[in-house]
Design a protein around this motif. Structure first.
Motif, PDB file in Angstrom:
ATOM      1  N   GLY A  48       0.839  -1.188   0.000  1.00  0.00           N
ATOM      2  CA  GLY A  48       0.000   0.000   0.000  1.00  0.00           C
ATOM      3  C   GLY A  48       0.872   1.233   0.000  1.00  0.00           C
ATOM      4  N   SER A  68       1.659   5.207  -2.279  1.00  0.00           N
ATOM      5  CA  SER A  68       1.713   5.704  -3.656  1.00  0.00           C
ATOM      6  C   SER A  68       3.035   6.342  -4.048  1.00  0.00           C
ATOM      7  CB  SER A  68       0.581   6.725  -3.870  1.00  0.00           C
ATOM      8  OG  SER A  68       0.721   7.790  -2.950  1.00  0.00           O
ATOM      9  N   TYR A  99       5.083   4.241   1.632  1.00  0.00           N
ATOM     10  CA  TYR A  99       4.494   2.935   1.319  1.00  0.00           C
ATOM     11  C   TYR A  99       4.983   1.917   2.333  1.00  0.00           C
ATOM     12  CZ  TYR A  99       8.810   0.799  -0.309  1.00  0.00           C
ATOM     13  OH  TYR A  99      10.068   0.260  -0.361  1.00  0.00           O
ATOM     14  N   GLY A 138      -5.641   4.226   1.353  1.00  0.00           N
ATOM     15  CA  GLY A 138      -5.556   4.439  -0.088  1.00  0.00           C
ATOM     16  C   GLY A 138      -6.735   3.814  -0.807  1.00  0.00           C
ATOM     17  N   SER A 190      -6.153   2.148  -3.785  1.00  0.00           N
ATOM     18  CA  SER A 190      -5.600   1.002  -4.526  1.00  0.00           C
ATOM     19  C   SER A 190      -4.336   0.496  -3.848  1.00  0.00           C
ATOM     20  CB  SER A 190      -5.279   1.420  -5.967  1.00  0.00           C
ATOM     21  OG  SER A 190      -6.445   1.836  -6.635  1.00  0.00           O
ATOM     22  N   PHE A 191      -3.957  -0.732  -4.195  1.00  0.00           N
ATOM     23  CA  PHE A 191      -2.728  -1.337  -3.711  1.00  0.00           C
ATOM     24  C   PHE A 191      -2.315  -2.400  -4.725  1.00  0.00           C
ATOM     25  CE2 PHE A 191      -6.167  -3.854  -2.023  1.00  0.00           C
ATOM     26  CZ  PHE A 191      -5.736  -5.159  -2.108  1.00  0.00           C
ATOM     27  N   THR A 192      -1.173  -3.016  -4.519  1.00  0.00           N
ATOM     28  CA  THR A 192      -0.719  -4.075  -5.419  1.00  0.00           C
ATOM     29  C   THR A 192      -0.524  -5.381  -4.677  1.00  0.00           C
ATOM     30  OG1 THR A 192       1.634  -3.550  -5.133  1.00  0.00           O
ATOM     31  CG2 THR A 192       0.478  -2.477  -6.981  1.00  0.00           C
ATOM     32  N   GLU A 252       6.956   2.649  -8.850  1.00  0.00           N
ATOM     33  CA  GLU A 252       5.562   3.080  -8.954  1.00  0.00           C
ATOM     34  C   GLU A 252       4.958   2.466 -10.203  1.00  0.00           C
ATOM     35  OE1 GLU A 252       2.242   5.106 -10.485  1.00  0.00           O
ATOM     36  OE2 GLU A 252       4.201   5.400 -11.401  1.00  0.00           O
ATOM     37  N   CYS A 255       0.457   3.176  -7.737  1.00  0.00           N
ATOM     38  CA  CYS A 255       0.694   2.301  -6.584  1.00  0.00           C
ATOM     39  C   CYS A 255       2.173   1.936  -6.537  1.00  0.00           C
ATOM     40  CB  CYS A 255      -0.134   1.018  -6.699  1.00  0.00           C
ATOM     41  SG  CYS A 255      -1.907   1.268  -6.736  1.00  0.00           S
ATOM     42  N   VAL A 274      -2.733  -4.993  -9.880  1.00  0.00           N
ATOM     43  CA  VAL A 274      -3.149  -3.711  -9.308  1.00  0.00           C
ATOM     44  C   VAL A 274      -4.611  -3.852  -8.893  1.00  0.00           C
ATOM     45  CG1 VAL A 274      -3.390  -1.230  -9.687  1.00  0.00           C
ATOM     46  CG2 VAL A 274      -1.514  -2.489 -10.785  1.00  0.00           C
ATOM     47  N   ARG A 283      -8.123  -2.197  -6.911  1.00  0.00           N
ATOM     48  CA  ARG A 283      -8.893  -1.043  -6.434  1.00  0.00           C
ATOM     49  C   ARG A 283      -9.900  -1.549  -5.411  1.00  0.00           C
ATOM     50  NH1 ARG A 283     -13.872   1.679  -7.834  1.00  0.00           N
ATOM     51  NH2 ARG A 283     -14.264   0.014  -9.335  1.00  0.00           N
TER      52      ARG A 283
END
Length: 170
Positions: free
Chosen positions: A28, A30, A35, A71, A73-75, A110, A114, A125, A127
Protein backbone atom coordinates in the motif's frame (compact mmCIF):
# COMPACT_ATOMS: atom_id res chain seq x y z
CA UNK A 1 13.34 -4.11 -16.12
CA UNK A 2 10.07 -3.59 -17.88
CA UNK A 3 6.58 -4.97 -17.50
CA UNK A 4 3.91 -5.70 -20.07
CA UNK A 5 0.25 -5.17 -19.29
CA UNK A 6 -1.91 -8.22 -20.01
CA UNK A 7 -5.61 -8.94 -19.84
CA UNK A 8 -6.67 -10.63 -16.63
CA UNK A 9 -8.35 -13.35 -18.73
CA UNK A 10 -4.89 -14.33 -20.03
CA UNK A 11 -3.73 -15.47 -16.58
CA UNK A 12 -3.13 -19.18 -16.25
CA UNK A 13 -1.84 -20.38 -12.92
CA UNK A 14 -2.98 -22.33 -9.91
CA UNK A 15 -4.11 -19.71 -7.34
CA UNK A 16 -3.76 -22.19 -4.47
CA UNK A 17 -0.09 -22.63 -5.29
CA UNK A 18 0.56 -19.01 -6.32
CA UNK A 19 -0.95 -17.46 -3.17
CA UNK A 20 -0.77 -20.22 -0.58
CA UNK A 21 2.66 -21.67 -1.37
CA UNK A 22 4.61 -19.06 -3.31
CA UNK A 23 3.15 -16.07 -1.39
CA UNK A 24 2.68 -12.48 -2.49
CA UNK A 25 3.62 -9.03 -1.28
CA UNK A 26 0.70 -6.71 -0.58
CA UNK A 27 1.90 -3.14 -0.93
CA UNK A 28 0.00 0.00 0.00
CA UNK A 29 1.07 3.57 -0.61
CA UNK A 30 1.71 5.70 -3.66
CA UNK A 31 5.32 6.87 -3.52
CA UNK A 32 8.78 5.61 -2.62
CA UNK A 33 8.63 7.86 0.43
CA UNK A 34 5.21 6.67 1.62
CA UNK A 35 4.49 2.93 1.32
CA UNK A 36 4.83 -0.37 3.10
CA UNK A 37 4.69 -4.00 2.07
CA UNK A 38 3.93 -7.29 3.77
CA UNK A 39 3.95 -10.94 2.82
CA UNK A 40 0.58 -12.65 2.48
CA UNK A 41 -0.35 -16.27 1.89
CA UNK A 42 -4.11 -15.87 2.29
CA UNK A 43 -6.30 -14.61 -0.51
CA UNK A 44 -8.74 -15.45 -3.25
CA UNK A 45 -9.13 -14.64 -6.91
CA UNK A 46 -12.58 -14.74 -8.47
CA UNK A 47 -15.58 -12.87 -9.75
CA UNK A 48 -18.15 -10.84 -7.81
CA UNK A 49 -20.44 -8.04 -8.95
CA UNK A 50 -19.41 -8.93 -12.53
CA UNK A 51 -15.82 -7.89 -11.76
CA UNK A 52 -12.57 -9.81 -11.52
CA UNK A 53 -11.42 -9.48 -7.94
CA UNK A 54 -8.68 -10.32 -5.47
CA UNK A 55 -9.68 -10.68 -1.84
CA UNK A 56 -6.83 -10.09 0.58
CA UNK A 57 -6.58 -10.18 4.37
CA UNK A 58 -4.60 -7.83 6.61
CA UNK A 59 -4.50 -7.64 10.41
CA UNK A 60 -5.07 -4.11 11.73
CA UNK A 61 -1.86 -4.22 13.75
CA UNK A 62 0.25 -4.63 10.59
CA UNK A 63 1.95 -1.45 9.37
CA UNK A 64 0.81 -2.15 5.80
CA UNK A 65 -2.79 -2.02 7.03
CA UNK A 66 -2.53 1.77 7.45
CA UNK A 67 -1.38 2.23 3.86
CA UNK A 68 -3.99 -0.07 2.32
CA UNK A 69 -6.75 1.29 4.55
CA UNK A 70 -5.98 4.92 3.66
CA UNK A 71 -5.56 4.44 -0.09
CA UNK A 72 -7.92 3.56 -2.90
CA UNK A 73 -5.60 1.00 -4.53
CA UNK A 74 -2.73 -1.34 -3.71
CA UNK A 75 -0.72 -4.07 -5.42
CA UNK A 76 -0.28 -7.80 -5.02
CA UNK A 77 3.15 -8.76 -6.36
CA UNK A 78 4.39 -12.26 -7.10
CA UNK A 79 8.03 -13.31 -7.31
CA UNK A 80 10.19 -16.23 -8.32
CA UNK A 81 11.61 -18.73 -5.85
CA UNK A 82 14.87 -16.73 -5.81
CA UNK A 83 13.07 -14.06 -3.74
CA UNK A 84 11.71 -16.46 -1.10
CA UNK A 85 14.11 -15.12 1.54
CA UNK A 86 13.02 -11.54 0.82
CA UNK A 87 9.35 -12.50 1.14
CA UNK A 88 10.05 -14.34 4.40
CA UNK A 89 11.79 -11.23 5.73
CA UNK A 90 8.88 -8.97 4.71
CA UNK A 91 6.48 -11.25 6.56
CA UNK A 92 8.53 -11.40 9.75
CA UNK A 93 9.59 -7.76 10.14
CA UNK A 94 7.68 -4.51 10.44
CA UNK A 95 8.25 -1.54 8.19
CA UNK A 96 7.89 0.56 11.35
CA UNK A 97 11.25 -0.81 12.48
CA UNK A 98 13.25 -1.25 9.27
CA UNK A 99 13.46 -0.41 5.58
CA UNK A 100 12.29 -3.69 4.05
CA UNK A 101 13.48 -2.78 0.55
CA UNK A 102 16.97 -1.96 1.80
CA UNK A 103 17.12 -5.10 3.95
CA UNK A 104 15.97 -7.42 1.14
CA UNK A 105 17.48 -5.76 -1.92
CA UNK A 106 14.05 -5.22 -3.49
CA UNK A 107 13.72 -2.13 -5.68
CA UNK A 108 10.54 -0.09 -5.11
CA UNK A 109 8.77 1.22 -8.20
CA UNK A 110 5.56 3.08 -8.95
CA UNK A 111 2.98 1.49 -11.25
CA UNK A 112 -0.50 2.88 -11.92
CA UNK A 113 -0.25 5.17 -8.89
CA UNK A 114 0.69 2.30 -6.58
CA UNK A 115 3.93 0.82 -5.33
CA UNK A 116 5.46 -2.52 -6.23
CA UNK A 117 8.94 -3.89 -6.92
CA UNK A 118 11.09 -4.23 -10.04
CA UNK A 119 11.97 -7.82 -9.11
CA UNK A 120 8.35 -9.00 -9.26
CA UNK A 121 7.37 -11.46 -11.98
CA UNK A 122 3.71 -10.44 -11.90
CA UNK A 123 1.92 -7.43 -10.41
CA UNK A 124 -1.82 -7.23 -9.86
CA UNK A 125 -3.15 -3.71 -9.31
CA UNK A 126 -6.22 -3.70 -7.06
CA UNK A 127 -8.89 -1.04 -6.43
CA UNK A 128 -10.67 -1.53 -3.12
CA UNK A 129 -14.41 -2.11 -3.43
CA UNK A 130 -15.55 -3.51 -0.10
CA UNK A 131 -14.10 -4.47 3.26
CA UNK A 132 -15.29 -6.41 6.25
CA UNK A 133 -13.74 -7.62 9.48
CA UNK A 134 -13.47 -11.30 10.30
CA UNK A 135 -14.98 -12.12 13.70
CA UNK A 136 -14.98 -15.15 15.95
CA UNK A 137 -18.79 -15.23 15.96
CA UNK A 138 -18.75 -15.75 12.19
CA UNK A 139 -17.26 -19.24 12.40
CA UNK A 140 -19.88 -21.89 11.66
CA UNK A 141 -17.86 -24.91 12.75
CA UNK A 142 -16.06 -25.90 15.91
CA UNK A 143 -12.78 -27.12 14.45
CA UNK A 144 -10.35 -24.84 16.27
CA UNK A 145 -9.70 -22.26 13.54
CA UNK A 146 -9.96 -19.21 15.85
CA UNK A 147 -7.55 -20.72 18.37
CA UNK A 148 -5.14 -21.95 15.71
CA UNK A 149 -4.99 -18.82 13.55
CA UNK A 150 -5.81 -15.95 15.89
CA UNK A 151 -5.17 -16.68 19.57
CA UNK A 152 -4.53 -13.24 21.05
CA UNK A 153 -3.91 -11.65 17.63
CA UNK A 154 -6.51 -9.37 16.06
CA UNK A 155 -8.77 -10.72 13.36
CA UNK A 156 -8.05 -9.68 9.79
CA UNK A 157 -9.84 -7.12 7.67
CA UNK A 158 -10.78 -8.53 4.28
CA UNK A 159 -10.56 -6.33 1.19
CA UNK A 160 -12.49 -7.32 -1.91
CA UNK A 161 -10.72 -5.41 -4.67
CA UNK A 162 -11.28 -5.06 -8.39
CA UNK A 163 -8.32 -6.16 -10.47
CA UNK A 164 -7.69 -3.04 -12.56
CA UNK A 165 -4.47 -4.19 -14.22
CA UNK A 166 -2.10 -7.12 -14.44
CA UNK A 167 1.54 -6.71 -15.42
CA UNK A 168 4.05 -9.45 -16.18
CA UNK A 169 7.81 -9.21 -16.48
CA UNK A 170 9.03 -8.97 -20.07
Amino acid sequence: MSFRKIDVSDLSFNPFKKIGEEWMLLTGGSSKDNYNTMTASWGQLGVIWNMNVLTSYIRPNRYTYEFVENGDSFTASFFGEDKRTALAFCGAHSGRDCDKAKETGLTPMEIDGCMSFEEAEMIIVCRKLYCYDLEEKGFLTNDGIPEKFFGNNPYHRAYISEITAVYVKE
